[in-house]
Design an enzyme around this catalytic site. Structure first.
Site, PDB file in Angstrom:
ATOM      1  N   GLU A 165      76.734 -23.930 -67.411  1.00  0.00           N
ATOM      2  CA  GLU A 165      76.411 -23.236 -68.670  1.00  0.00           C
ATOM      3  C   GLU A 165      77.316 -23.644 -69.839  1.00  0.00           C
ATOM      4  O   GLU A 165      78.481 -24.137 -69.958  1.00  0.00           O
ATOM      5  CB  GLU A 165      76.543 -21.630 -68.612  1.00  0.00           C
ATOM      6  CG  GLU A 165      75.814 -21.205 -67.511  1.00  0.00           C
ATOM      7  CD  GLU A 165      74.002 -21.069 -67.700  1.00  0.00           C
ATOM      8  OE1 GLU A 165      73.649 -21.879 -68.496  1.00  0.00           O
ATOM      9  OE2 GLU A 165      73.608 -20.143 -67.159  1.00  0.00           O
ATOM     10  N   ASP A 224      69.361 -24.264 -71.610  1.00  0.00           N
ATOM     11  CA  ASP A 224      70.286 -24.426 -72.601  1.00  0.00           C
ATOM     12  C   ASP A 224      71.122 -25.679 -72.414  1.00  0.00           C
ATOM     13  O   ASP A 224      72.309 -25.751 -72.982  1.00  0.00           O
ATOM     14  CB  ASP A 224      71.187 -22.929 -72.172  1.00  0.00           C
ATOM     15  CG  ASP A 224      71.549 -22.884 -70.942  1.00  0.00           C
ATOM     16  OD1 ASP A 224      71.453 -23.763 -70.093  1.00  0.00           O
ATOM     17  OD2 ASP A 224      72.141 -21.877 -70.336  1.00  0.00           O
ATOM     18  N   HIS A 259      72.348 -27.062 -69.622  1.00  0.00           N
ATOM     19  CA  HIS A 259      72.962 -26.968 -68.535  1.00  0.00           C
ATOM     20  C   HIS A 259      72.499 -28.076 -67.521  1.00  0.00           C
ATOM     21  O   HIS A 259      71.155 -28.297 -67.182  1.00  0.00           O
ATOM     22  CB  HIS A 259      73.291 -25.485 -67.830  1.00  0.00           C
ATOM     23  CG  HIS A 259      71.965 -25.028 -66.987  1.00  0.00           C
ATOM     24  ND1 HIS A 259      71.612 -23.743 -67.101  1.00  0.00           N
ATOM     25  CD2 HIS A 259      71.228 -25.694 -66.348  1.00  0.00           C
ATOM     26  CE1 HIS A 259      70.376 -23.655 -66.534  1.00  0.00           C
ATOM     27  NE2 HIS A 259      70.151 -24.463 -65.714  1.00  0.00           N
ATOM     28  N   ASP A 274      74.071 -26.246 -56.167  1.00  0.00           N
ATOM     29  CA  ASP A 274      74.357 -24.823 -56.539  1.00  0.00           C
ATOM     30  C   ASP A 274      73.773 -24.036 -55.585  1.00  0.00           C
ATOM     31  O   ASP A 274      72.883 -24.498 -54.912  1.00  0.00           O
ATOM     32  CB  ASP A 274      74.187 -24.392 -57.901  1.00  0.00           C
ATOM     33  CG  ASP A 274      72.781 -25.445 -58.635  1.00  0.00           C
ATOM     34  OD1 ASP A 274      71.847 -25.667 -57.633  1.00  0.00           O
ATOM     35  OD2 ASP A 274      72.803 -25.402 -59.789  1.00  0.00           O
TER      36      ASP A 274
HETATM   37  C1  F6R Z   1      69.323 -26.349 -59.972  1.00  0.00           C
HETATM   38  C2  F6R Z   1      70.015 -26.640 -61.105  1.00  0.00           C
HETATM   39  C3  F6R Z   1      69.503 -26.490 -62.385  1.00  0.00           C
HETATM   40  C4  F6R Z   1      68.133 -26.636 -62.799  1.00  0.00           C
HETATM   41  C5  F6R Z   1      67.723 -26.384 -64.199  1.00  0.00           C
HETATM   42  C6  F6R Z   1      66.257 -26.898 -64.527  1.00  0.00           C
HETATM   43  O1  F6R Z   1      69.982 -26.739 -58.769  1.00  0.00           O
HETATM   44  O2  F6R Z   1      71.132 -27.330 -60.814  1.00  0.00           O
HETATM   45  O3  F6R Z   1      70.443 -27.192 -63.335  1.00  0.00           O
HETATM   46  O4  F6R Z   1      67.998 -28.008 -62.539  1.00  0.00           O
HETATM   47  O5  F6R Z   1      67.968 -25.111 -64.324  1.00  0.00           O
HETATM   48  O6  F6R Z   1      65.348 -25.966 -63.756  1.00  0.00           O
HETATM   49  P1  F6R Z   1      63.753 -26.358 -63.640  1.00  0.00           P
HETATM   50  O7  F6R Z   1      63.894 -27.426 -62.950  1.00  0.00           O
HETATM   51  O8  F6R Z   1      63.229 -25.009 -62.762  1.00  0.00           O
HETATM   52  O9  F6R Z   1      63.442 -26.360 -65.027  1.00  0.00           O
END
Ligand code: F6R
Length: 264
Positions: free
Chosen positions: A145, A138, A140, A67
């Site tokens: 989301e 959440d 994801h 992403d």
């Molecule tokens: C980032 C991504 C997100 C993160 C998730 C956890 O490329 O795809 O799904 O893996 O938001 O983020 P952290 O590791 O910062 O807790």
């Protein structure tokens, strides 16, 4: 899902790096799917060390990131392209032209075309051999989301307020956190040959348990990994603290070891 529990963040990162390194050694032209955020930083540090000290060779590896924030240019310090260069690509012998991160600067009228071309590039590269994933508060994966279709593809998606709050720590203020992102879909992720699902920290414990042991639901998109035939979840102990079948996962890994085989 093979669930592997590790005592701390360092051990989680090392186990993940061993799995990635094994793939890179056995298939030097493999395609890696990569994630950003805090979770994989230790994994990337370990891969950089392996490249430098053990000659782990990334020269033929191709990567696709999950992403990118919509509206951020690659040279923006909070863009995911910048993150990847800074945390991994600048420290390994990968060819920059073989690394792909969705382009956050694409204009609104070109978004759909761009997303379709990103999917096409993944296919033309032979598909993703191994996809690294973290999990959001959440539930994801990537920026899928709650409510994202489990068949969704790469697209523009509005970010949940909670996701923006969680990620505000990287920005000067919440207002600066983009409101949308380009993200691979759940369906895109499920096509990877192997998923490497990482989680650490007490804050993730509830959502980790729901993803691994709860019902499969678009309300927690990480739960879709239960449908994937080859997902390895490497969960640090605090993040594993609400797993009901924790004892079984520990026992299964021990049993494989006793049989002289590695579960991962
Ligand atoms: C980032 C991504 C997100 C993160 C998730 C956890 O490329 O795809 O799904 O893996 O938001 O983020 P952290 O590791 O910062 O807790």
């Amino acid at each position: 899902m093979r669930v592997v529990i590790r005592k701390d963040y360092e051990a989680m990162s090392k186990t993940a790096a061993e799995i990635v390194a094994r793939l890179v050694r056995s298939k030097p032209d493999c395609v890696l799917g990569l994630a950003t955020g805090s979770t994989p930083v230790g994994l990337y540090q370990e891969l950089a060390r392996m490249c430098k000290e053990e000659g782990l060779d990334f020269s033929r590896v191709t990567t696709f990131n999950l992403d990118e924030y919509f509206g951020l240019s690659p040279d923006h310090p909070q863009s995911y392209r910048y993150f990847m260069n800074d945390n991994l690509f600048n420290h390994i012998n990968i060819k920059k032209e073989n690394t792909h991160v969705p382009d956050g600067t694409v204009s609104l009228d070109k978004v759909e075309e761009f997303c379709a071309s990103y999917e096409k590039m993944i296919k033309e590269a032979g598909g993703i051999d191994l996809q690294v994933l973290g999990i959001g508060g959440d539930g994801h994966i990537a920026f899928n989301e709650p409510g994202s279709s489990l068949a969704s593809r790469t697209r523009l998606i509005a970010l949940e307020e909670q996701t923006r709050i969680d990620n505000a720590r990287f920005f000067d203020s919440l207002d600066e956190v983009p409101r949308a992102a380009l993200s691979m879909g759940v369906g895109t992720i499920l096509e990877a040959k192997c998923c490497l699902f990482l989680a650490n920290g007490r804050k993730k414990a509830g959502v980790v348990a729901e993803s691994i042991e709860g019902p499969i639901t678009s309300q927690i998109t990480a739960s879709a990994l239960q449908l994937h035939p080859n997902t390895i979840a490497i969960i640090e102990e605090e993040a594993a603290s609400e797993l009901k079948r924790k004892e079984y996962y520990l026992y299964a890994e021990k049993m494989w070891k006793e049989l002289g085989k590695s579960m991962i």
